[in-house]
Design an enzyme around this catalytic site. Structure first.
Site, short mmCIF file in Angstrom:
data_model
loop_
_atom_site.label_atom_id
_atom_site.label_comp_id
_atom_site.label_asym_id
_atom_site.label_seq_id
_atom_site.Cartn_x
_atom_site.Cartn_y
_atom_site.Cartn_z
N ASP A 42 0.70 -1.00 0.17
CA ASP A 42 0.28 -0.08 0.05
C ASP A 42 0.90 1.31 0.46
OD1 ASP A 42 -2.64 0.04 0.56
OD2 ASP A 42 -1.72 2.23 1.34
N THR A 132 -13.25 -3.55 -9.10
CA THR A 132 -14.38 -3.12 -10.44
C THR A 132 -14.46 -1.77 -10.71
OG1 THR A 132 -15.87 -3.86 -7.93
CG2 THR A 132 -16.52 -3.01 -10.02
N PHE A 163 -16.81 -10.66 -5.15
CA PHE A 163 -17.82 -10.47 -4.56
C PHE A 163 -18.27 -10.61 -3.31
CE2 PHE A 163 -17.73 -12.85 -8.92
CZ PHE A 163 -17.97 -12.11 -10.01
N GLU A 166 -18.96 -7.09 2.63
CA GLU A 166 -18.14 -6.35 4.49
C GLU A 166 -18.68 -7.29 5.60
OE1 GLU A 166 -17.50 -1.78 4.32
OE2 GLU A 166 -17.28 -2.42 1.88
N LYS A 235 -18.92 -8.57 -13.36
CA LYS A 235 -19.39 -7.42 -11.89
C LYS A 235 -19.86 -6.40 -11.59
CE LYS A 235 -17.77 -6.34 -7.85
NZ LYS A 235 -17.40 -6.85 -6.76
N PHE A 280 -30.90 -10.77 -1.16
CA PHE A 280 -31.19 -9.75 -1.24
C PHE A 280 -32.51 -8.51 -1.57
CE2 PHE A 280 -27.52 -7.62 -1.27
CZ PHE A 280 -26.47 -8.70 -1.06
N GLY A 288 -26.40 0.72 0.56
CA GLY A 288 -25.53 2.08 0.51
C GLY A 288 -24.18 1.14 0.10
N CYS A 291 -20.09 0.04 -2.54
CA CYS A 291 -19.99 -0.70 -3.53
C CYS A 291 -20.92 -0.87 -4.88
CB CYS A 291 -19.15 -1.94 -3.88
SG CYS A 291 -18.04 -2.85 -3.21
C1 UDX Z 1 -12.00 -0.57 -3.72
C2 UDX Z 1 -13.00 0.12 -4.03
O1 UDX Z 1 -14.06 0.58 -3.23
C3 UDX Z 1 -14.45 -1.61 -4.19
O2 UDX Z 1 -14.45 -0.83 -5.63
C4 UDX Z 1 -12.66 -2.10 -6.04
O3 UDX Z 1 -13.03 -2.45 -6.20
C5 UDX Z 1 -11.36 -2.00 -4.78
O4 UDX Z 1 -11.51 -0.84 -4.26
P1 UDX Z 1 -11.70 -1.14 -1.16
O5 UDX Z 1 -10.57 -2.32 -0.95
O6 UDX Z 1 -13.26 -1.26 0.40
O7 UDX Z 1 -11.99 -1.78 -2.27
O8 UDX Z 1 -11.12 0.38 -1.22
P2 UDX Z 1 -10.32 1.08 -0.19
O9 UDX Z 1 -10.63 0.58 1.34
O10 UDX Z 1 -10.30 2.91 -0.72
O11 UDX Z 1 -8.71 0.65 -0.13
C6 UDX Z 1 -7.51 0.94 -1.58
C7 UDX Z 1 -6.40 1.17 -0.73
O12 UDX Z 1 -5.61 1.09 -1.52
C8 UDX Z 1 -6.08 1.84 0.49
O13 UDX Z 1 -5.66 1.38 1.31
C9 UDX Z 1 -4.80 3.07 -0.16
O14 UDX Z 1 -4.15 3.70 0.27
C10 UDX Z 1 -3.94 2.24 -0.65
N1 UDX Z 1 -3.73 2.96 -2.89
C11 UDX Z 1 -4.40 3.56 -3.42
C12 UDX Z 1 -2.49 2.44 -3.46
O15 UDX Z 1 -2.14 1.42 -2.46
N2 UDX Z 1 -1.62 3.16 -4.06
C13 UDX Z 1 -2.44 4.00 -4.96
O16 UDX Z 1 -1.90 4.64 -5.79
C14 UDX Z 1 -3.92 4.06 -4.70
C1 UDX Z 2 -21.77 -5.77 -2.35
C2 UDX Z 2 -21.96 -6.68 -3.26
O1 UDX Z 2 -23.04 -7.75 -2.05
C3 UDX Z 2 -20.30 -7.73 -2.95
O2 UDX Z 2 -21.28 -8.82 -4.25
C4 UDX Z 2 -19.42 -7.00 -3.26
O3 UDX Z 2 -18.10 -7.31 -4.11
C5 UDX Z 2 -19.26 -5.52 -2.89
O4 UDX Z 2 -20.70 -4.88 -2.89
P1 UDX Z 2 -21.40 -5.00 0.35
O5 UDX Z 2 -21.74 -3.12 -0.05
O6 UDX Z 2 -19.90 -5.25 1.47
O7 UDX Z 2 -20.91 -6.12 -1.19
O8 UDX Z 2 -22.63 -5.26 0.95
P2 UDX Z 2 -24.10 -5.88 0.46
O9 UDX Z 2 -24.20 -6.91 1.24
O10 UDX Z 2 -24.31 -6.83 -0.59
O11 UDX Z 2 -25.25 -5.04 1.07
C6 UDX Z 2 -25.15 -3.65 0.40
C7 UDX Z 2 -26.21 -2.51 1.10
O12 UDX Z 2 -27.48 -2.94 0.83
C8 UDX Z 2 -25.82 -2.22 2.48
O13 UDX Z 2 -26.56 -0.86 2.49
C9 UDX Z 2 -27.13 -3.08 2.94
O14 UDX Z 2 -28.37 -3.27 4.11
C10 UDX Z 2 -28.29 -2.56 1.48
N1 UDX Z 2 -29.55 -4.60 1.54
C11 UDX Z 2 -28.47 -5.49 1.12
C12 UDX Z 2 -30.41 -4.11 2.01
O15 UDX Z 2 -31.37 -3.24 1.77
N2 UDX Z 2 -31.36 -5.42 0.69
C13 UDX Z 2 -30.84 -6.04 1.24
O16 UDX Z 2 -31.98 -6.66 0.72
C14 UDX Z 2 -30.11 -6.58 1.09
#
Ligand code: UDX
Ligand code: UDX
Length: 483
Positions: A42, A132, A163, A166, A235, A280, A288, A291
């Site tokens: 990172d 993604t 997929f 969290e 995706k 779902f 929210g 993603c």
């Molecule tokens: C993110 C996106 O939200 C998701 O859609 C995508 O599929 C994967 O990346 P997430 O892991 O939640 O998911 O992102 P984030 O928590 O922002 O972490 C990204 C990390 O990459 C950070 O720790 C950041 O410091 C690091 N980074 C960013 C690098 O190491 N190099 C860079 O140039 C930019």
């Molecule tokens: C999502 C996808 O499920 C996962 O496959 C992808 O890799 C990243 O994005 P995540 O964002 O971690 O994962 O959470 P998820 O469980 O999908 O929920 C997303 C949002 O939808 C949350 O705010 C959740 O509260 C809401 N939700 C989910 C609903 O309102 N109703 C449902 O039935 C399911």
């Protein structure tokens, strides 16, 4: 390099994961659990130093145990991308791809990582998109590498979308429904097959210490090979479809409110049709997280770039934001003017099981209500610290004690589906409330229990339960919103 029984002393495939966020950290840890040698890189040096000291930066079930097991063994952290690239056969990109100005994905972090990788290439490697990204990004990555003088025979770009959800990320990774590998290269396919062999061939599940879940030696996840473009679309399409399911059920929930039906019953009735599926279909205040909002927007944007109309998804987004507005309207029309009122909030995270508050419906609802002049006391089991970084207001207080939110409050709002909220002593909560009103934005609580206890209970798409004893509630307003 390709041998299998990694649990028998083999170091597996040498992997670099770039990005130690929710996606990168989980992927890196899980690859180590599968027996590979992993460096997680990172550019945030503070984060890397903290990980090296054994700290766990995110709240994620099972992650602390796996980090304890593998850090210093098969998993290490570094901010030196060049050295990690040289040491690896496969480099997974898991940096953020946020929404840019016009809704498209901002690929600048991916670009700078690819350029840095290009400068360190010293032989054949596969570059794997884990983040993604829009369709055709793999071609774009290849063009950057070629422009920087890397021979076409020295790399392949693979799409391998993640997929995981969290809160259940480790289990989702180790027990996936399927693993998608988008590549036109047989050489890259072989490496990817070796990386996922412990899951696809099932021997990971035979180990006594494997993460428990639905897959087993006899029921292994399928490894599906596609073209890179199909994989990239899978995706975006998967996330868009799930978001669509949520907006669909929320629309039906609104109809349920108008006609006096119960969305829980409707969701059960349609979800048991295997063609539809139960997942779902939880109605509430909308989706929210990091993603769905970003990916639905980016998918619309990429489609329109190719002249294809995804208006359906524009509706999905609109319904999602209206759902929050409807919930706020419900509170206003039930309680009347919110000026001087006190509300207790249970839940800040975008969903239960995580400390992530990115695009959390809870936070936007709280911000709107504060503008109406009420005071709010909020609790979340783990997301208070992250919320405090983005939401500060003189009329907003946070508490570690879920019961305190009820003290002299005019109503309680449930905004995150934390299972522990269902275990709270609602007799005690009622005792502390000024008026026993619950707005359940996640349909988390048992409607019969709430009714028996004498609460006025307003879920989403559920029958209205009114408190049998008179209180200051404006009953005519309740009748208005139920109709
Ligand atoms: C993110 C996106 O939200 C998701 O859609 C995508 O599929 C994967 O990346 P997430 O892991 O939640 O998911 O992102 P984030 O928590 O922002 O972490 C990204 C990390 O990459 C950070 O720790 C950041 O410091 C690091 N980074 C960013 C690098 O190491 N190099 C860079 O140039 C930019
Ligand atoms: C999502 C996808 O499920 C996962 O496959 C992808 O890799 C990243 O994005 P995540 O964002 O971690 O994962 O959470 P998820 O469980 O999908 O929920 C997303 C949002 O939808 C949350 O705010 C959740 O509260 C809401 N939700 C989910 C609903 O309102 N109703 C449902 O039935 C399911």
């Amino acid at each position: 390099m390709m041998s299998r029984r990694n649990d028998q002393g083999d170091a597996g495939i040498r992997i670099t994961v770039v990005g130690s966020g929710y996606v990168g950290l989980v992927a890196a840890t899980c690859f180590a659990e599968l027996g590979h040698s992993v460096i997680c890189v990172d550019n945030n040096q503070h984060r890397i130093a903290s990980l090296q000291q054994g700290n766990v930066p995110i709240y994620e079930d099972i992650l602390p145990e796996l980090l304890r097991k593998h850090v210093g063994q098969r998993l290490s952290f570094s901010s030196d991308l060049a050295t990690a690239v040289k040491a690896s056969a496969a480099i997974f990109i898991a940096v953020g791809t946020p929404t840019a100005e016009h809704g498209e994905a901002d690929l600048s972090a991916v670009q700078s990582v690819i350029e840095e990788i290009a400068d360190s290439m010293d032989g054949y490697k596969i570059i794997v998109e884990k983040s993604t990204v829009p369709v055709q990004t793999s071609d774009w990555i290849a063009s950057i590498l070629l422009r920087r003088g890397i021979s076409r025979t020295c790399f392949d770009v693979v799409s391998n979308p993640e997929f995981l959800r969290e809160g259940t990320a480790i289990t989702d990774f180790m027990h996936p429904d399927r693993i998608i590998v988008g590549t036109n290269s047989n050489r890259a396919w072989e490496i990817m097959s070796a990386i996922y062999a412990p899951l696809a061939e099932g021997y990971y599940y035979a180990a006594g210490s494997s993460v428990p879940g639905r897959c087993s030696v006899d029921q292994t996840p399928s490894l599906i090979r596609t073209s890179p473009a199909s994989s990239e679309l899978i995706k975006h399409a998967a996330n868009a479809f799930l978001a669509m399911k949520i907006s669909f059920i929320n629309s039906v929930a609104n109809l349920c409110e108008a006609v006096g039906a119960d969305i829980q019953e409707v969701a059960l009735g349609i979800g048991t049709d295997r063609r539809i599926g139960k997942g779902f279909l939880n109605a509430g205040i909308g989706y929210g997280g990091s993603c769905f909002p970003k990916d639905v927007t980016a998918f619309c944007s990429v489609a329109s770039q190719f002249g294809v109309d995804l208006d359906l998804l524009v509706q999905v987004r609109q319904i999602n934001s209206q759902q929050r507005e409807r919930f706020i309207t419900k509170i206003r029309s039930t309680l009347g003017s919110l000026r001087g009122k006190r509300l207790g909030v249970l839940g800040l995270a975008f969903k239960g099981g995580t400390d992530d508050v990115r695009e959390s419906p809870a936070l936007s609802i709280i911000a709107s209500l504060l503008q109406d002049g009420c005071t709010i006391v909020a609790h979340d089991p783990v997301a208070i610290t992250n919320t405090q970084r983005v939401l500060q207001h003189q009329a907003l207080a946070y508490t570690d004690d879920p019961y305190s939110v009820a003290n002299q409050a005019d109503a309680i709002l449930v905004l995150t589906d934390w299972q522990e909220f269902t275990q709270l002593d609602f007799v005690e909560i009622k005792r502390r409330l000024k008026t026993p009103i619950v707005f359940d934005g996640r349909n988390l609580l048992n409607i019969d229990t709430m009714s028996t206890m004498g609460f006025t209970y307003l879920g989403v798409g559920r029958p209205l339960i009114t408190c049998p004893t008179p209180h200051r509630l404006q009953m005519h307003s309740i009748a208005a919103i139920a109709s």
